[in-house]
Design an enzyme around this catalytic site. Structure first.
Site, PDB file in Angstrom:
ATOM      1  N   LYS A  90       0.850  -1.191   0.000  1.00 18.72           N
ATOM      2  CA  LYS A  90       0.000   0.000   0.000  1.00 18.72           C
ATOM      3  C   LYS A  90       0.875   1.225   0.000  1.00 18.72           C
ATOM      4  O   LYS A  90       1.807   1.338   0.806  1.00 18.72           O
ATOM      5  CB  LYS A  90      -0.896   0.002   1.260  1.00 18.72           C
ATOM      6  N   LYS A 126       5.379   1.693  -3.020  1.00 18.26           N
ATOM      7  CA  LYS A 126       5.376   3.051  -3.568  1.00 18.26           C
ATOM      8  C   LYS A 126       5.650   2.927  -5.054  1.00 18.26           C
ATOM      9  O   LYS A 126       6.309   1.983  -5.489  1.00 18.26           O
ATOM     10  CB  LYS A 126       6.483   3.891  -2.918  1.00 18.26           C
ATOM     11  N   GLY A 165      -2.522   8.367  -4.258  1.00 21.28           N
ATOM     12  CA  GLY A 165      -1.868   9.584  -4.732  1.00 21.28           C
ATOM     13  C   GLY A 165      -0.606   9.909  -3.954  1.00 21.28           C
ATOM     14  O   GLY A 165      -0.310   9.320  -2.917  1.00 21.28           O
ATOM     15  N   ASP A 166       0.145  10.855  -4.469  1.00 20.95           N
ATOM     16  CA  ASP A 166       1.326  11.440  -3.815  1.00 20.95           C
ATOM     17  C   ASP A 166       1.621  12.708  -4.626  1.00 20.95           C
ATOM     18  O   ASP A 166       0.709  13.232  -5.285  1.00 20.95           O
ATOM     19  CB  ASP A 166       2.511  10.455  -3.813  1.00 20.95           C
ATOM     20  N   THR A 209      -4.355  13.586   5.267  1.00 20.74           N
ATOM     21  CA  THR A 209      -2.944  13.717   5.648  1.00 20.74           C
ATOM     22  C   THR A 209      -2.730  15.019   6.428  1.00 20.74           C
ATOM     23  O   THR A 209      -2.093  15.027   7.495  1.00 20.74           O
ATOM     24  CB  THR A 209      -2.027  13.677   4.406  1.00 20.74           C
ATOM     25  N   ASN A 240      -1.764  19.126  -1.756  1.00 20.51           N
ATOM     26  CA  ASN A 240      -2.788  18.452  -0.962  1.00 20.51           C
ATOM     27  C   ASN A 240      -2.485  18.482   0.533  1.00 20.51           C
ATOM     28  O   ASN A 240      -3.337  18.868   1.343  1.00 20.51           O
ATOM     29  CB  ASN A 240      -2.930  17.002  -1.467  1.00 20.51           C
TER      30      ASN A 240
HETATM   31  P1  NDP Z   1       1.178  17.803  -4.195  1.00 19.29           P
HETATM   32  O1  NDP Z   1       1.645  17.444  -5.539  1.00 19.29           O
HETATM   33  O2  NDP Z   1      -0.273  18.010  -3.954  1.00 19.29           O
HETATM   34  O3  NDP Z   1       1.934  19.098  -3.658  1.00 19.29           O
HETATM   35  C1  NDP Z   1       3.321  19.143  -3.570  1.00 19.29           C
HETATM   36  C2  NDP Z   1       3.753  20.522  -3.112  1.00 19.29           C
HETATM   37  O4  NDP Z   1       5.143  20.486  -2.826  1.00 19.29           O
HETATM   38  C3  NDP Z   1       3.558  21.573  -4.165  1.00 19.29           C
HETATM   39  O5  NDP Z   1       3.337  22.813  -3.571  1.00 19.29           O
HETATM   40  C4  NDP Z   1       4.898  21.541  -4.897  1.00 19.29           C
HETATM   41  O6  NDP Z   1       5.197  22.756  -5.576  1.00 19.29           O
HETATM   42  C5  NDP Z   1       5.849  21.318  -3.753  1.00 19.29           C
HETATM   43  N1  NDP Z   1       7.035  20.590  -4.272  1.00 19.29           N
HETATM   44  C6  NDP Z   1       7.043  19.376  -4.873  1.00 19.29           C
HETATM   45  N2  NDP Z   1       8.282  19.038  -5.248  1.00 19.29           N
HETATM   46  C7  NDP Z   1       9.061  20.043  -4.882  1.00 19.29           C
HETATM   47  C8  NDP Z   1      10.445  20.289  -4.988  1.00 19.29           C
HETATM   48  N3  NDP Z   1      11.281  19.401  -5.580  1.00 19.29           N
HETATM   49  N4  NDP Z   1      10.920  21.437  -4.461  1.00 19.29           N
HETATM   50  C9  NDP Z   1      10.089  22.333  -3.860  1.00 19.29           C
HETATM   51  N5  NDP Z   1       8.762  22.151  -3.743  1.00 19.29           N
HETATM   52  C10 NDP Z   1       8.261  21.042  -4.246  1.00 19.29           C
HETATM   53  O7  NDP Z   1       1.726  16.636  -3.226  1.00 19.29           O
HETATM   54  P2  NDP Z   1       1.263  16.229  -1.764  1.00 19.29           P
HETATM   55  O8  NDP Z   1       0.795  17.412  -1.020  1.00 19.29           O
HETATM   56  O9  NDP Z   1       0.364  15.061  -1.889  1.00 19.29           O
HETATM   57  O10 NDP Z   1       2.618  15.682  -1.144  1.00 19.29           O
HETATM   58  C11 NDP Z   1       3.520  16.515  -0.414  1.00 19.29           C
HETATM   59  C12 NDP Z   1       4.414  15.652   0.459  1.00 19.29           C
HETATM   60  O11 NDP Z   1       3.605  14.919   1.379  1.00 19.29           O
HETATM   61  C13 NDP Z   1       5.251  14.597  -0.273  1.00 19.29           C
HETATM   62  O12 NDP Z   1       6.466  14.413   0.412  1.00 19.29           O
HETATM   63  C14 NDP Z   1       4.407  13.336  -0.135  1.00 19.29           C
HETATM   64  O13 NDP Z   1       5.188  12.174  -0.254  1.00 19.29           O
HETATM   65  C15 NDP Z   1       3.882  13.519   1.283  1.00 19.29           C
HETATM   66  N6  NDP Z   1       2.682  12.777   1.636  1.00 19.29           N
HETATM   67  C16 NDP Z   1       1.548  12.855   0.886  1.00 19.29           C
HETATM   68  C17 NDP Z   1       0.414  12.173   1.272  1.00 19.29           C
HETATM   69  C18 NDP Z   1      -0.880  12.307   0.545  1.00 19.29           C
HETATM   70  O14 NDP Z   1      -1.869  11.750   1.032  1.00 19.29           O
HETATM   71  N7  NDP Z   1      -0.967  13.002  -0.564  1.00 19.29           N
HETATM   72  C19 NDP Z   1       0.422  11.301   2.461  1.00 19.29           C
HETATM   73  C20 NDP Z   1       1.637  11.352   3.219  1.00 19.29           C
HETATM   74  C21 NDP Z   1       2.726  12.052   2.797  1.00 19.29           C
HETATM   75  P3  NDP Z   1       5.018  22.845  -7.178  1.00 19.29           P
HETATM   76  O15 NDP Z   1       3.535  22.915  -7.398  1.00 19.29           O
HETATM   77  O16 NDP Z   1       5.741  24.057  -7.551  1.00 19.29           O
HETATM   78  O17 NDP Z   1       5.617  21.583  -7.747  1.00 19.29           O
HETATM   79  O1  2IT Z   2       3.157   8.899   1.562  1.00 18.35           O
HETATM   80  C1  2IT Z   2       2.002   8.489   1.754  1.00 18.35           C
HETATM   81  O2  2IT Z   2       1.674   7.957   2.816  1.00 18.35           O
HETATM   82  C2  2IT Z   2       1.022   8.657   0.683  1.00 18.35           C
HETATM   83  N1  2IT Z   2       1.341   9.252  -0.343  1.00 18.35           N
HETATM   84  C3  2IT Z   2      -0.361   8.098   0.828  1.00 18.35           C
HETATM   85  C4  2IT Z   2      -0.381   6.632   0.496  1.00 18.35           C
HETATM   86  C5  2IT Z   2      -1.743   6.005   0.410  1.00 18.35           C
HETATM   87  O3  2IT Z   2      -1.770   4.822   0.021  1.00 18.35           O
HETATM   88  O4  2IT Z   2      -2.765   6.614   0.728  1.00 18.35           O
END
Ligand code: NDP
Ligand code: 2IT
Length: 444
Positions: A90, A126, A165-166, A209, A240
């Site tokens: 997952k 992943k 998603g991620d 999250t 997100n």
């Molecule tokens: P999104 O794509 O929704 O948002 C990512 C954000 O981070 C954007 O504002 C983006 O800016 C910025 N960003 C991405 N890459 C870079 C970079 N190389 N340098 C600077 N800024 C960057 O992703 P999420 O919000 O879903 O994910 C954010 C983090 O949270 C990640 O580390 C992800 O693994 C983690 N995460 C996500 C979960 C989820 O449910 N979605 C769950 C747990 C963890 P820009 O638009 O300019 O690219």
């Molecule tokens: O990093 C993370 O935990 C996620 N991007 C969410 C993974 C998921 O299966 O909901």
């Protein structure tokens, strides 16, 4: 460090010398597990750690797709099926040009312990691609997602591997991937999470999250006689996780004064107007630089380091290694009280040590951002039962899960390390369950 752990870490470094993110995650995690191996010599006898650090399977494949001009484009995609000891693989799919095997292996390793911490029966995985959704039309994103699933569908399944998603993968991409899976297999199963609410998605998954992160921060601050209320809060990212972290922080009485994207950051001391950020980022897929003009307040800093902004609470919610030592030093100098990771591995190892040494409360991503995958597991349950729970029910369960994770990591920290070392607490608590399941299931 336990000699066996040291040996496995050294071997891992020699065998994967070019995988720097994967090695960084292992270097953060493995030393913390030393007391477990001191206490369980049978784990060493079973070569448990060598097995644990090696993904069960990695799938790498070509994704050809048609752009709007009729040209053929090719990307590379991956699925790292890291560990299935406690449940089906997952974890999310990431679409970003920086995606490579090292990044996905670090994410898969972290995901395995994170999923264990949720208390729910999900293994770790992943995946993703170096495809960049920025500037692509809906049609291009759809054709890319469909082509990716035309290959990946044979490797995933509701009881086998459940992506989500991620970075770069939200409801739109999940919808396209899920649709193609259904088209090919003829099966309406819970093979993806983060689906739209009209076709099996769970209420509250979008927010989970970010909300979960704040439930964790709230629990940690309360345990240390502090409160989210009144805290000046800086949140990196505006995707997100960042947006819903900001929403819950404001609901709990914090003032969110800065947010960012990969080009720069905005500071608004009066409190970021989140409806404006949502409009720009979620609806229009625009840039955070538009905020001051649209909100009529705040200022934009191109490039720069968001962590130079003085705050009480810092929540890195963008990407890996976005909070290095220099930023941690600035945060400490400016009196930060707590840092919690919404992103995966946003804080470098030396920055983490600096924050902890300086008495800053710090909780790592595998505990702090587990709310997203926890609600994903709740989505899987609802899909299996052909039921859907209300947003209130899901939120209540999420809150309970985050409180339970905090209790688990703080008790484990107190037993094996310093009571405030939530990093070690999370690593050990997550690992113990996976280790026990792996031992029980035999070696081959
Ligand atoms: P999104 O794509 O929704 O948002 C990512 C954000 O981070 C954007 O504002 C983006 O800016 C910025 N960003 C991405 N890459 C870079 C970079 N190389 N340098 C600077 N800024 C960057 O992703 P999420 O919000 O879903 O994910 C954010 C983090 O949270 C990640 O580390 C992800 O693994 C983690 N995460 C996500 C979960 C989820 O449910 N979605 C769950 C747990 C963890 P820009 O638009 O300019 O690219
Ligand atoms: O990093 C993370 O935990 C996620 N991007 C969410 C993974 C998921 O299966 O909901």
């Amino acid at each position: 460090m336990n000699a066996y752990v040291q040996k496995v870490l050294d071997d891992l470094k020699a065998r994967n010398a070019h995988e720097k993110e994967f090695l960084q995650a292992a270097e953060e995690m493995l030393p913390a597990l030393s007391p477990v191996f001191d206490a369980h010599p049978e784990y060493e006898k079973a070569n448990l750690l060598e097995r644990f650090v090696e993904p069960e399977r990695v799938i790498i494949f070509r994704v050809p797709w048609l752009d709007d001009k009729g040209g053929v484009q090719v990307n590379r995609a991956y699925r790292v099926q890291f560990n299935s000891a406690i449940g089906p693989y997952k974890g999310g799919m990431r679409f970003h040009p920086s995606v490579n095997l090292s990044v996905l292996k670090f994410l898969g390793l972290e995901q395995t312990l994170k999923n264990s911490l949720t208390g729910l029966p999900i293994g770790g995985g992943k995946g993703g691609s170096d495809f960049d959704p920025k500037g692509k039309s809906d049609g291009e994103v759809m054709r890319f997602c469909q082509s990716l699933i035309t290959e990946l569908y044979r490797h995933i399944g509701a009881d086998m591997d459940v992506p989500a998603g991620d970075i770069g993968v939200g409801a739109r991409e999940v919808g396209y991937m899920y649709g193609q899976y259904k088209r090919i297999t003829g099966q309406y199963t819970g093979v993806y999470t983060g689906k739209g609410l009209t076709f099996g998605g769970s209420a509250g998954r979008t927010q989970a999250t970010g909300y979960g992160l704040l439930y964790m921060v709230d629990a940690m601050l309360k345990a240390n006689k502090l409160s989210v209320s009144g805290m000046k809060t800086v949140i990196s990212g505006s995707g997100n996780v960042a947006i819903f972290a900001a929403e819950k922080a404001a609901q709990l009485g914090a003032t969110v004064i800065a947010m960012s994207d990969s080009n720069g950051y905005v500071v608004d001391e009066s409190g970021i107007a989140l409806d404006v950020v949502k409009e720009i980022k979620l609806k229009e897929r625009g840039r955070i630089s538009e905020y001051p003009a649209r909100a009529g307040k705040g200022r934009y800093v191109e490039g720069g380091d968001i962590w130079q902004t003085p705050c009480d609470l810092a929540l890195p919610c963008a990407t890996q290694n976005e909070l290095p030592l220099l930023s941690a030093q600035a945060l400490v100098k400016n009196g930060v009280k707590a840092v919690a990771e919404g992103a995966n591995m946003p804080t470098t190892i030396d920055a983490t040590h600096h924050l902890q040494k300086s008495g800053v409360l710090f909780v790592s991503g595998k505990a702090a951002n587990a709310g997203g995958v926890a609600v994903s597991a709740l989505e899987m349950s609802q899909n299996s039962m052909r039921l859907s729970w209300s947003a209130e029910e899901v939120d209540q369960k999420l809150h309970g899960i985050m409180n339970a994770i905090f209790e688990n990591i703080s008790k484990t920290a107190a037993k094996y390390a310093d009571p405030l070392d939530y990093v070690t607490g999370a690593n050990i608590a997550g690992f113990l369950k996976v280790a026990e399941a792996m031992m029980a299931q035999g070696a081959v």
